[in-house]
Design a protein around this motif. Structure first.
Motif, PDB file in Angstrom:
ATOM      1  N   GLY A 181      18.132   4.427   0.921  1.00 21.02           N
ATOM      2  CA  GLY A 181      18.870   4.748  -0.280  1.00 21.02           C
ATOM      3  C   GLY A 181      17.976   4.703  -1.497  1.00 21.02           C
ATOM      4  O   GLY A 181      16.761   4.498  -1.406  1.00 21.02           O
ATOM      5  N   THR A 231      28.788   2.890   4.508  1.00 22.65           N
ATOM      6  CA  THR A 231      27.565   3.406   3.898  1.00 22.65           C
ATOM      7  C   THR A 231      26.808   2.295   3.175  1.00 22.65           C
ATOM      8  O   THR A 231      25.575   2.191   3.288  1.00 22.65           O
ATOM      9  CB  THR A 231      27.888   4.543   2.918  1.00 22.65           C
ATOM     10  N   GLU A 289      23.103   0.994   4.152  1.00 25.06           N
ATOM     11  CA  GLU A 289      21.989   0.971   3.207  1.00 25.06           C
ATOM     12  C   GLU A 289      21.344  -0.405   3.142  1.00 25.06           C
ATOM     13  O   GLU A 289      20.120  -0.515   3.048  1.00 25.06           O
ATOM     14  CB  GLU A 289      22.447   1.393   1.818  1.00 25.06           C
ATOM     15  N   TYR A 304      23.565  -1.122  -2.741  1.00 22.08           N
ATOM     16  CA  TYR A 304      24.463  -1.361  -1.608  1.00 22.08           C
ATOM     17  C   TYR A 304      25.678  -2.174  -2.034  1.00 22.08           C
ATOM     18  O   TYR A 304      26.787  -1.951  -1.552  1.00 22.08           O
ATOM     19  CB  TYR A 304      23.717  -2.073  -0.468  1.00 22.08           C
TER      20      TYR A 304
END
Length: 103
Positions: A58, A48, A52, A65
């Protein structure tokens, strides 16, 4: 002499098949579940964070991140260590025991 030949031919197996026939004890369930959970959550959070950063999505928080990547790394490392130790103990590799994985 016949008994020796019968015993050799009836019970001889290649080493990789002998390993499969050993009586294995089950790993401790809570430790195994915790190890798999930490490994899975760590991988998901790392992916994830990379997603991002790569696609610039995001929240508009600086270095969000990096926070996800660091959190994923912190959860992935102990989970993968415990999973590797449990797998080695399950496969009965020399030097691996269930007691090595902290629970």
């Amino acid at each position: 002499m016949v008994e020796l030949e019968d015993r050799i031919y009836k019970y001889w197996l290649p080493p990789f098949l002998k390993r499969l026939q050993r009586n294995r004890s089950a790993p401790p369930p809570r430790t195994a579940l915790a190890a798999l959970f930490l490994t899975t959550v760590g991988l998901v959070v790392i992916i994830t964070g990379i997603y991002e950063k790569w696609y610039d999505v995001g929240p508009d928080v600086p270095y969000h991140y990096f926070t996800l990547f660091l959190l994923g790394f912190i959860t992935f490392v102990p989970g993968s260590y415990a999973t590797f130790n449990l797998w080695g103990a399950f496969r009965r590799y020399p030097g691996f025991e269930y007691d090595q994985a902290s629970s």
